[in-house]
Design a protein around this motif. Structure first.
Motif, PDB file in Angstrom:
ATOM      1  N   TRP A 196       0.413  -1.255  -0.302  1.00  0.00           N
ATOM      2  CA  TRP A 196      -0.309  -0.057   0.021  1.00  0.00           C
ATOM      3  C   TRP A 196       0.960   0.731   0.436  1.00  0.00           C
ATOM      4  O   TRP A 196       1.628   0.872   0.661  1.00  0.00           O
ATOM      5  CB  TRP A 196      -0.916  -0.125   1.214  1.00  0.00           C
ATOM      6  N   PHE A 197       0.881   2.073  -0.808  1.00  0.00           N
ATOM      7  CA  PHE A 197       1.728   3.348  -0.962  1.00  0.00           C
ATOM      8  C   PHE A 197       0.163   4.266  -0.994  1.00  0.00           C
ATOM      9  O   PHE A 197      -0.759   4.534  -1.007  1.00  0.00           O
ATOM     10  CB  PHE A 197       1.857   3.559  -2.246  1.00  0.00           C
ATOM     11  N   ARG A 198       0.351   6.029  -0.202  1.00  0.00           N
ATOM     12  CA  ARG A 198      -0.503   6.189  -0.318  1.00  0.00           C
ATOM     13  C   ARG A 198       0.313   7.850  -0.949  1.00  0.00           C
ATOM     14  O   ARG A 198       1.733   7.692  -0.720  1.00  0.00           O
ATOM     15  CB  ARG A 198      -0.728   7.246   1.285  1.00  0.00           C
ATOM     16  N   GLN A 199      -0.176   8.907  -1.614  1.00  0.00           N
ATOM     17  CA  GLN A 199       0.032  10.130  -2.069  1.00  0.00           C
ATOM     18  C   GLN A 199      -0.698  11.228  -1.356  1.00  0.00           C
ATOM     19  O   GLN A 199      -2.104  11.495  -1.867  1.00  0.00           O
ATOM     20  CB  GLN A 199      -0.173  10.209  -3.490  1.00  0.00           C
ATOM     21  N   ALA A 200      -0.493  12.138  -0.945  1.00  0.00           N
ATOM     22  CA  ALA A 200      -0.790  13.365  -0.234  1.00  0.00           C
ATOM     23  C   ALA A 200      -1.023  14.220  -1.856  1.00  0.00           C
ATOM     24  O   ALA A 200       0.016  14.573  -2.162  1.00  0.00           O
ATOM     25  CB  ALA A 200      -0.693  13.448   1.029  1.00  0.00           C
ATOM     26  N   ALA A 201      -1.683  15.509  -1.624  1.00  0.00           N
ATOM     27  CA  ALA A 201      -1.953  16.475  -2.551  1.00  0.00           C
ATOM     28  C   ALA A 201      -0.460  16.814  -1.737  1.00  0.00           C
ATOM     29  O   ALA A 201      -0.642  18.014  -1.220  1.00  0.00           O
ATOM     30  CB  ALA A 201      -3.040  17.907  -2.113  1.00  0.00           C
ATOM     31  N   GLY A 202       0.421  17.170  -3.430  1.00  0.00           N
ATOM     32  CA  GLY A 202       1.569  17.918  -3.616  1.00  0.00           C
ATOM     33  C   GLY A 202       2.062  16.923  -2.819  1.00  0.00           C
ATOM     34  O   GLY A 202       3.543  17.846  -2.643  1.00  0.00           O
ATOM     35  N   LYS A 203       2.427  16.200  -2.422  1.00  0.00           N
ATOM     36  CA  LYS A 203       3.113  15.228  -1.969  1.00  0.00           C
ATOM     37  C   LYS A 203       3.877  14.089  -2.491  1.00  0.00           C
ATOM     38  O   LYS A 203       3.162  13.648  -3.393  1.00  0.00           O
ATOM     39  CB  LYS A 203       3.178  14.790   0.253  1.00  0.00           C
ATOM     40  N   VAL A 204       4.970  13.479  -2.286  1.00  0.00           N
ATOM     41  CA  VAL A 204       5.203  12.584  -2.892  1.00  0.00           C
ATOM     42  C   VAL A 204       4.753  11.165  -2.620  1.00  0.00           C
ATOM     43  O   VAL A 204       4.309  10.658  -1.511  1.00  0.00           O
ATOM     44  CB  VAL A 204       6.581  12.358  -2.809  1.00  0.00           C
ATOM     45  N   ARG A 205       4.386  10.403  -3.823  1.00  0.00           N
ATOM     46  CA  ARG A 205       4.296   8.970  -3.087  1.00  0.00           C
ATOM     47  C   ARG A 205       5.267   8.282  -2.245  1.00  0.00           C
ATOM     48  O   ARG A 205       6.081   8.008  -2.618  1.00  0.00           O
ATOM     49  CB  ARG A 205       3.438   8.228  -4.476  1.00  0.00           C
ATOM     50  N   GLU A 206       4.382   7.665  -1.448  1.00  0.00           N
ATOM     51  CA  GLU A 206       5.167   7.077   0.026  1.00  0.00           C
ATOM     52  C   GLU A 206       4.392   5.722   0.195  1.00  0.00           C
ATOM     53  O   GLU A 206       3.901   5.317   0.752  1.00  0.00           O
ATOM     54  CB  GLU A 206       5.394   7.805   1.082  1.00  0.00           C
ATOM     55  N   LEU A 207       5.953   4.883   0.760  1.00  0.00           N
ATOM     56  CA  LEU A 207       5.603   3.212   0.753  1.00  0.00           C
ATOM     57  C   LEU A 207       4.054   3.562   2.724  1.00  0.00           C
ATOM     58  O   LEU A 207       5.539   3.979   3.491  1.00  0.00           O
ATOM     59  CB  LEU A 207       6.329   2.434   0.610  1.00  0.00           C
ATOM     60  N   VAL A 208       3.219   2.645   2.689  1.00  0.00           N
ATOM     61  CA  VAL A 208       3.080   2.844   3.485  1.00  0.00           C
ATOM     62  C   VAL A 208       3.046   1.480   4.722  1.00  0.00           C
ATOM     63  O   VAL A 208       3.036   0.991   5.784  1.00  0.00           O
ATOM     64  CB  VAL A 208       1.431   3.370   3.821  1.00  0.00           C
ATOM     65  N   ALA A 209       3.196   0.279   4.120  1.00  0.00           N
ATOM     66  CA  ALA A 209       3.272  -0.861   4.429  1.00  0.00           C
ATOM     67  C   ALA A 209       2.543  -1.901   3.171  1.00  0.00           C
ATOM     68  O   ALA A 209       2.770  -1.623   1.821  1.00  0.00           O
ATOM     69  CB  ALA A 209       1.745  -1.643   4.954  1.00  0.00           C
ATOM     70  N   ALA A 210       3.261  -3.279   2.992  1.00  0.00           N
ATOM     71  CA  ALA A 210       3.886  -3.684   2.432  1.00  0.00           C
ATOM     72  C   ALA A 210       3.436  -5.412   3.312  1.00  0.00           C
ATOM     73  O   ALA A 210       4.315  -5.940   4.237  1.00  0.00           O
ATOM     74  CB  ALA A 210       5.403  -4.172   1.322  1.00  0.00           C
ATOM     75  N   ILE A 211       3.551  -6.599   2.697  1.00  0.00           N
ATOM     76  CA  ILE A 211       3.436  -7.886   2.874  1.00  0.00           C
ATOM     77  C   ILE A 211       3.351  -8.904   1.479  1.00  0.00           C
ATOM     78  O   ILE A 211       3.368  -8.844   0.228  1.00  0.00           O
ATOM     79  CB  ILE A 211       1.761  -8.694   3.648  1.00  0.00           C
ATOM     80  N   THR A 212       4.496  -9.817   1.656  1.00  0.00           N
ATOM     81  CA  THR A 212       5.138 -11.052   0.493  1.00  0.00           C
ATOM     82  C   THR A 212       3.530 -11.483   0.813  1.00  0.00           C
ATOM     83  O   THR A 212       3.092 -12.000   0.955  1.00  0.00           O
ATOM     84  CB  THR A 212       6.294 -11.479   1.342  1.00  0.00           C
ATOM     85  N   GLY A 213       4.007 -12.275  -0.672  1.00  0.00           N
ATOM     86  CA  GLY A 213       3.257 -13.409  -1.840  1.00  0.00           C
ATOM     87  C   GLY A 213       2.595 -14.908   0.033  1.00  0.00           C
ATOM     88  O   GLY A 213       1.975 -14.891   0.141  1.00  0.00           O
ATOM     89  N   SER A 214       3.820 -14.937   0.603  1.00  0.00           N
ATOM     90  CA  SER A 214       4.006 -15.854   1.638  1.00  0.00           C
ATOM     91  C   SER A 214       3.345 -16.051   2.535  1.00  0.00           C
ATOM     92  O   SER A 214       2.405 -16.263   3.472  1.00  0.00           O
ATOM     93  CB  SER A 214       5.263 -16.939   1.639  1.00  0.00           C
TER      94      SER A 214
END
Length: 124
Positions: free
Chosen positions: A36-54
């Protein structure tokens, strides 16, 4: 062709919770990392969380680790982002992204597949 579809964004009051879902289809997901990434208005897209296939590897950004969790659902190929204690600073478009590796990437260029995004707004 992999498709990622996000759901359950919305407008909430400060302090409320939301659970976003990302449904993946059209591929093989045993070794597929979803983030999951997020991008606020006027800001860079940033990583929020991630999970592997397993499901054994997870990462949550330091800025939200006390409030957000990522998990795999019982439904096949569905990933959830549980967001508690939402703050105005969490307001952004949240994107689901995927890569065909069982290793988490921290940057958006490392992900091949993207959903259309879902708006989350936390209002005081």
């Amino acid at each position: 062709q992999v498709q990622l579809i996000e759901s359950w964004g919305g407008l909430v009051q400060t302090g409320a919770s939301l659970r976003l879902s990302c449904a993946a289809s059209g591929g093989t997901f045993d070794i597929y990392t979803i983030a999951w990434f997020r991008q606020a208005a006027g800001k860079v897209r940033e990583l929020v969380a991630a999970i592997t296939g397993s499901g054994k590897g997870t990462l949550v950004a330091d800025s939200v680790k006390d409030r957000f969790t990522i998990s795999r659902g019982n439904a096949p190929n569905t990933i959830y982002l549980q967001m508690n204690g939402l703050e105005p600073e969490d307001t952004a478009v949240y994107y689901c992204a995927g890569r065909p590796y069982n290793i988490i990437g921290s940057y958006q260029y490392e992900y091949d597949d993207w959903g259309q995004g879902t708006q989350v707004t936390a209002s005081s």
